[in-house]
Design a protein around this motif. Structure first.
Motif, mmCIF file in Angstrom:
data_model
loop_
_atom_site.group_PDB
_atom_site.id
_atom_site.type_symbol
_atom_site.label_atom_id
_atom_site.label_comp_id
_atom_site.label_asym_id
_atom_site.label_seq_id
_atom_site.Cartn_x
_atom_site.Cartn_y
_atom_site.Cartn_z
ATOM 1 N N MET A 1 0.913 -1.257 0.120
ATOM 2 C CA MET A 1 0.000 -0.223 0.199
ATOM 3 C C MET A 1 1.356 1.575 -0.032
ATOM 4 S SD MET A 1 -2.747 1.475 3.219
ATOM 5 C CE MET A 1 -3.984 0.995 1.996
ATOM 6 N N SER A 2 0.422 2.373 -0.428
ATOM 7 C CA SER A 2 0.915 3.510 -0.688
ATOM 8 C C SER A 2 0.134 4.343 -0.503
ATOM 9 C CB SER A 2 1.378 4.032 -2.606
ATOM 10 O OG SER A 2 1.789 3.142 -2.817
ATOM 11 N N ILE A 3 1.419 6.158 -0.117
ATOM 12 C CA ILE A 3 0.300 6.915 1.052
ATOM 13 C C ILE A 3 1.411 8.075 0.792
ATOM 14 C CG2 ILE A 3 0.258 7.663 3.314
ATOM 15 C CD1 ILE A 3 -0.055 5.269 4.633
ATOM 16 N N TRP A 4 0.139 8.913 0.263
ATOM 17 C CA TRP A 4 0.948 9.657 0.103
ATOM 18 C C TRP A 4 0.405 11.236 0.591
ATOM 19 C CZ3 TRP A 4 -0.021 14.530 -3.572
ATOM 20 C CH2 TRP A 4 -1.337 14.150 -4.411
ATOM 21 N N TRP A 5 0.992 12.375 0.732
ATOM 22 C CA TRP A 5 0.295 13.642 0.622
ATOM 23 C C TRP A 5 0.910 14.895 0.451
ATOM 24 C CZ3 TRP A 5 3.511 15.956 4.803
ATOM 25 C CH2 TRP A 5 3.994 15.201 5.559
ATOM 26 N N SER A 6 0.418 15.350 0.147
ATOM 27 C CA SER A 6 1.362 17.461 0.140
ATOM 28 C C SER A 6 1.107 18.410 0.731
ATOM 29 C CB SER A 6 1.243 17.273 -1.586
ATOM 30 O OG SER A 6 2.197 18.454 -1.745
ATOM 31 N N LEU A 7 0.838 19.119 1.461
ATOM 32 C CA LEU A 7 1.270 20.427 1.913
ATOM 33 C C LEU A 7 1.182 21.705 1.396
ATOM 34 C CD1 LEU A 7 1.678 19.938 5.253
ATOM 35 C CD2 LEU A 7 -0.201 19.521 4.515
ATOM 36 N N ARG A 21 3.782 16.772 12.758
ATOM 37 C CA ARG A 21 3.186 16.174 13.558
ATOM 38 C C ARG A 21 2.422 15.617 12.219
ATOM 39 N NH1 ARG A 21 0.933 20.531 16.052
ATOM 40 N NH2 ARG A 21 3.199 21.491 16.580
ATOM 41 N N LEU A 22 2.526 15.793 10.997
ATOM 42 C CA LEU A 22 2.084 15.362 10.169
ATOM 43 C C LEU A 22 2.431 13.626 10.422
ATOM 44 C CD1 LEU A 22 -1.346 14.679 8.402
ATOM 45 C CD2 LEU A 22 0.026 16.292 6.745
ATOM 46 N N LEU A 23 3.530 14.059 9.042
ATOM 47 C CA LEU A 23 4.452 13.061 9.351
ATOM 48 C C LEU A 23 4.693 11.683 10.421
ATOM 49 C CD1 LEU A 23 6.765 11.854 6.945
ATOM 50 C CD2 LEU A 23 7.848 12.849 8.685
ATOM 51 N N LEU A 24 4.272 12.449 11.118
ATOM 52 C CA LEU A 24 4.959 11.095 12.380
ATOM 53 C C LEU A 24 3.776 10.488 12.207
ATOM 54 C CD1 LEU A 24 7.106 13.339 15.091
ATOM 55 C CD2 LEU A 24 7.252 10.982 14.115
ATOM 56 N N TYR A 72 5.975 10.496 0.272
ATOM 57 C CA TYR A 72 5.133 9.218 -0.268
ATOM 58 C C TYR A 72 6.169 7.743 0.922
ATOM 59 C CZ TYR A 72 5.431 12.118 -4.084
ATOM 60 O OH TYR A 72 4.691 13.184 -4.621
ATOM 61 N N LEU A 73 5.249 7.542 0.831
ATOM 62 C CA LEU A 73 5.259 6.112 1.968
ATOM 63 C C LEU A 73 4.824 5.348 0.765
ATOM 64 C CD1 LEU A 73 4.212 8.072 4.480
ATOM 65 C CD2 LEU A 73 5.072 5.832 5.757
#
Length: 156
Positions: A1-7, A21-24, A72-73
């Motif tokens: 599974m992949s997770i990604w986010w952008s701020l 905090r979001l990354l942790l 990206y994880l």
């Protein structure tokens, strides 16, 4: 599974702990080993602090108010990129795979660049450079992930 986010964050000191905090939280929820999570969160904090301090370029019409963090994880590694609209780095640097310990920095007491050296020590691969054809710096780094036993998002 992949997770990604952008701020997209304002260039304010308060944005740095928000990104961290979001990354942790993402890595804890995914089941990433806490030591790996901590290393990446410190590296992210340093990259964000650099963007906050140096990331504006009002003289050249750049957006001086914001910078972008993308994470990206992908199951085996985490890749993080911090991009700003500042003047960029004076020279493009592609940094070695992190743990080579070939320090060329002669003045260990110098303030400038300490955060970048810390990122190099904490991550497995680092690239420090400028946006292609535009004003702005990009710091990207990745680290191979280790997982807690029974982690919910381990790649199968």
């Amino acid at each position: 599974m992949s997770i990604w986010w952008s701020l997209h964050l304002r260039r304010e000191a308060a944005s740095v702990p928000l990104a961290r905090r979001l990354l942790l939280g993402t890595m804890e929820t995914a089941g990433v080993d806490p030591d790996v999570s901590y290393d990446l969160s410190v590296a992210l904090s340093e990259a964000c602090a650099n963007a906050v301090e140096h990331g504006g370029d009002t003289a050249h019409g750049g957006c001086s108010e914001a910078y972008r963090v993308t994470a990206y994880l992908d199951g085996e590694k985490c890749r993080i990129e911090v991009a700003d609209s500042g003047p960029g780095f004076s020279t493009e640097r592609t940094v070695r795979p992190a743990r080579a310990h070939t320090h060329t920095h002669t003045d260990t007491e110098a303030e400038a660049g300490r955060g970048l050296h810390l990122i190099e020590e904490l991550a497995d691969h680092v690239h420090i450079g400028n946006k292609p054809g535009r004003t702005g710096a990009v710091v990207s780094f990745d680290k191979i992930l280790k997982w807690r036993k029974g982690a919910p998002l381990i790649a199968v």
